[in-house]
Design an enzyme around this catalytic site. Structure first.
Site, PDB file in Angstrom:
ATOM      1  N   ARG A   1       0.824  -1.213   0.000  1.00 41.05           N
ATOM      2  CA  ARG A   1       0.000   0.000   0.000  1.00 41.05           C
ATOM      3  C   ARG A   1       0.862   1.269   0.000  1.00 41.05           C
ATOM      4  O   ARG A   1       0.495   2.272  -0.606  1.00 41.05           O
ATOM      5  CB  ARG A   1      -0.934   0.017   1.215  1.00 41.05           C
ATOM      6  CG  ARG A   1      -2.160  -0.822   0.996  1.00 41.05           C
ATOM      7  CD  ARG A   1      -3.161  -0.666   2.112  1.00 41.05           C
ATOM      8  NE  ARG A   1      -4.478  -1.085   1.653  1.00 41.05           N
ATOM      9  CZ  ARG A   1      -5.476  -1.430   2.457  1.00 41.05           C
ATOM     10  NH1 ARG A   1      -5.316  -1.392   3.769  1.00 41.05           N
ATOM     11  NH2 ARG A   1      -6.629  -1.784   1.959  1.00 41.05           N
TER      12      ARG A   1
ATOM     13  N   LYS B   1     -20.468 -17.059   1.397  1.00 41.39           N
ATOM     14  CA  LYS B   1     -21.909 -16.969   1.683  1.00 41.39           C
ATOM     15  C   LYS B   1     -22.663 -16.042   0.751  1.00 41.39           C
ATOM     16  O   LYS B   1     -22.133 -15.021   0.313  1.00 41.39           O
ATOM     17  CB  LYS B   1     -22.095 -16.448   3.108  1.00 41.39           C
ATOM     18  CG  LYS B   1     -21.640 -17.419   4.157  1.00 41.39           C
ATOM     19  CD  LYS B   1     -21.883 -16.829   5.518  1.00 41.39           C
ATOM     20  CE  LYS B   1     -21.600 -17.853   6.597  1.00 41.39           C
ATOM     21  NZ  LYS B   1     -21.837 -17.272   7.917  1.00 41.39           N
TER      22      LYS B   1
ATOM     23  N   GLY C   1     -10.506  -8.831  -0.601  1.00 46.16           N
ATOM     24  CA  GLY C   1      -9.369  -9.418   0.108  1.00 46.16           C
ATOM     25  C   GLY C   1      -8.990 -10.819  -0.348  1.00 46.16           C
ATOM     26  O   GLY C   1      -7.886 -11.064  -0.825  1.00 46.16           O
TER      27      GLY C   1
ATOM     28  N   GLY D   1     -13.293  -3.215   1.210  1.00 46.67           N
ATOM     29  CA  GLY D   1     -14.670  -2.771   1.463  1.00 46.67           C
ATOM     30  C   GLY D   1     -15.184  -1.760   0.444  1.00 46.67           C
ATOM     31  O   GLY D   1     -16.346  -1.845   0.011  1.00 46.67           O
TER      32      GLY D   1
HETATM   33  P1  AMP Z   1     -15.509 -14.500   0.862  1.00 42.75           P
HETATM   34  O1  AMP Z   1     -14.742 -13.814   1.948  1.00 42.75           O
HETATM   35  O2  AMP Z   1     -16.986 -14.436   1.038  1.00 42.75           O
HETATM   36  O3  AMP Z   1     -15.057 -14.086  -0.526  1.00 42.75           O
HETATM   37  O4  AMP Z   1     -15.203 -16.050   1.021  1.00 42.75           O
HETATM   38  C1  AMP Z   1     -13.935 -16.589   0.805  1.00 42.75           C
HETATM   39  C2  AMP Z   1     -13.870 -17.895   1.510  1.00 42.75           C
HETATM   40  O5  AMP Z   1     -14.826 -18.783   0.973  1.00 42.75           O
HETATM   41  C3  AMP Z   1     -12.530 -18.577   1.355  1.00 42.75           C
HETATM   42  O6  AMP Z   1     -11.939 -18.677   2.627  1.00 42.75           O
HETATM   43  C4  AMP Z   1     -12.866 -19.948   0.787  1.00 42.75           C
HETATM   44  O7  AMP Z   1     -12.139 -20.983   1.382  1.00 42.75           O
HETATM   45  C5  AMP Z   1     -14.322 -20.093   1.142  1.00 42.75           C
HETATM   46  N1  AMP Z   1     -14.993 -21.048   0.256  1.00 42.75           N
HETATM   47  C6  AMP Z   1     -15.065 -21.018  -1.067  1.00 42.75           C
HETATM   48  N2  AMP Z   1     -15.723 -22.093  -1.534  1.00 42.75           N
HETATM   49  C7  AMP Z   1     -16.072 -22.841  -0.482  1.00 42.75           C
HETATM   50  C8  AMP Z   1     -16.776 -24.062  -0.305  1.00 42.75           C
HETATM   51  N3  AMP Z   1     -17.259 -24.740  -1.357  1.00 42.75           N
HETATM   52  N4  AMP Z   1     -16.966 -24.519   0.937  1.00 42.75           N
HETATM   53  C9  AMP Z   1     -16.483 -23.821   1.999  1.00 42.75           C
HETATM   54  N5  AMP Z   1     -15.808 -22.674   1.909  1.00 42.75           N
HETATM   55  C10 AMP Z   1     -15.604 -22.171   0.684  1.00 42.75           C
END
Ligand code: AMP
Length: 400
Positions: free
Chosen positions: A37, A198, A355, A378
């Protein structure tokens, strides 16, 4: 495209230029462990100096919540900043009042100063008018180079832009141009890849994207929720079963608006969530009751590759699988390689951010080949959600 002044549009000669930067870098035992950064603000500082301006850097560090916390002093980043800039940096013990005024008054052309953490004052996060005016009194022009803090209406990111002639630094400019090329006025067709854990944390993002893009690829844990919504069994996979109605509504709205949704057609499953766990590739819908879906399979990747080949623009947030653990990084790596190759060939504009996405694309060795990788976190996500960013809106207001 957002209309704002750039460094080139402003008269900086002989002026103190209050320059908002993001140098909120990781520090361990008082030493900067990743100076990325800090390195990114160098062009802005140098260009202000080249235009005859004296950059006075304003920044936050960590979350001191309006109090002076010694462990959160910006003083500890001075050596890394000096190294990046290749010159000494004057440090002021406060960003307003006597210490700030004295440091600024002693500055000459060619020098650069860093003010202490703006968040040591409560007025920073409350965007207090008096606090903003005290900072504004130090200089005569304001440059905001902290896109990553632009989603917050704080005194140093928004208030100041309303008090002084304001413009965007080079990094801010690059971010806004890249984002505009991806979603504002993109070359079509546009593909969005959204993965990650999620649906619930990316609901606004999905809702905005289905109105703007031609193809939406859903991957990662959140794809499981969409599969559940379509009556597909996902065993012990991460899935938000209570979001099934929401997922169905997104699919219907997308179809009605001409956005094609791509879900996994094959899956990589395992019984354990650990490196090297025994895994198998199965058609979607055949996930055993005691297994978890941890990645998309090769047929899904091939379908994605074909759809991507027909696209001109790609915007990507979130991994397609549990990319931190091998072999569940395969789909993310393959999709990243495809985007990198198309970008190198000049047939795709590829923009990614968030991130985990930056980490995943770095791990895939593809990040450097993308058109633009946003490190803004963010702010990038809020922009993908279609929200107005207060720091950017204030720059636009200053242009008019
Ligand atoms: P996010 O911060 O919402 O972008 O989520 C990223 C996280 O989602 C990472 O740590 C991945 O390991 C997790 N992730 C991606 N696909 C899966 C999956 N099929 N099952 C569990 N975790 C997952």
């Amino acid at each position: 495209m957002a209309q704002f002044n750039s460094i080139d549009d402003m008269d900086l000669d002989g002026k103190v230029v209050l320059t908002r930067v993001d140098v909120n870098v990781p520090v361990e035992n008082g030493r900067v462990t990743d100076a990325t950064r800090i390195e990114k603000i160098v062009p802005t500082v140098k260009d202000i100096q080249a235009a005859g301006g004296i950059p006075v850097l304003l920044a936050h560090f960590d979350r001191p919540k309006g109090k002076r916390v010694e462990g959160m002093s910006l003083k500890q980043i001075v050596p890394a900043l000096e190294e990046a800039l290749g010159q000494p940096v004057v440090f002021a013990e406060d960003c307003i009042g006597g210490p700030a005024k004295r440091a600024v008054a002693a500055l000459e052309k060619g020098q650069v100063a860093l003010m202490e953490n703006t968040r040591f004052h409560e007025g920073e996060e409350t965007n207090d008018a008096t606090f903003a005016a005290s900072m504004a009194a130090l200089g005569s022009v304001y440059i905001n180079d902290a896109f990553s803090a632009a989603h917050r209406a704080h005194a140093s990111t928004e208030g100041l832009a309303r008090l002084l002639p304001a413009g965007a630094g080079r990094l801010m400019e690059a971010e806004l141009k890249a984002l505009d090329a991806a979603l504002g006025d993109p070359q079509r067709p546009v593909m969005a890849v959204v993965g990650g854990a999620k649906v619930s944390t990316k609901l606004e993002l999905l809702t905005n994207l289905i109105e703007k893009v031609d193809h939406l690829v859903i991957g990662g844990g959140m794809a499981n929720t969409f599969l559940v919504a379509q009556g597909v069994e996902v065993g012990k996979s991460l899935a938000e079963r209570d979001m099934a109605d929401t997922a169905r509504a997104i699919i219907e709205k997308a179809e009605a608006g001409g956005c094609k949704i791509h879900l996994p057609v094959d899956i990589v499953v395992a019984r354990e969530f650990k490196a090297g766990a025994a895994s198998e590739t199965l058609p979607v819908g055949e996930c055993p009751a005691d297994a978890m879906i941890l990645d998309a399979g090769p047929e899904t990747v091939e379908a994605l590759r074909q759809a991507m080949t027909a696209c001109r623009t790609l915007i990507w947030n979130g991994p397609l699988g549990a990319f931190e653990i091998e072999p569940f990084d395969a789909a993310t790596n393959a999709a990243a390689a495809c985007a990198a190759e198309m970008t190198e060939q000049g047939s795709l504009i590829s923009v990614a951010g968030g991130g985990d996405t930056v980490a995943a694309l770095n791990k895939a060795g593809a990040a450097e080949k993308f058109t633009f990788i946003s490190t803004a976190g963010g702010a990038f996500l809020e922009w993908m959600e279609g929200k107005e960013l207060p720091g950017v809106a204030a720059l636009e207001a200053s242009k008019h």
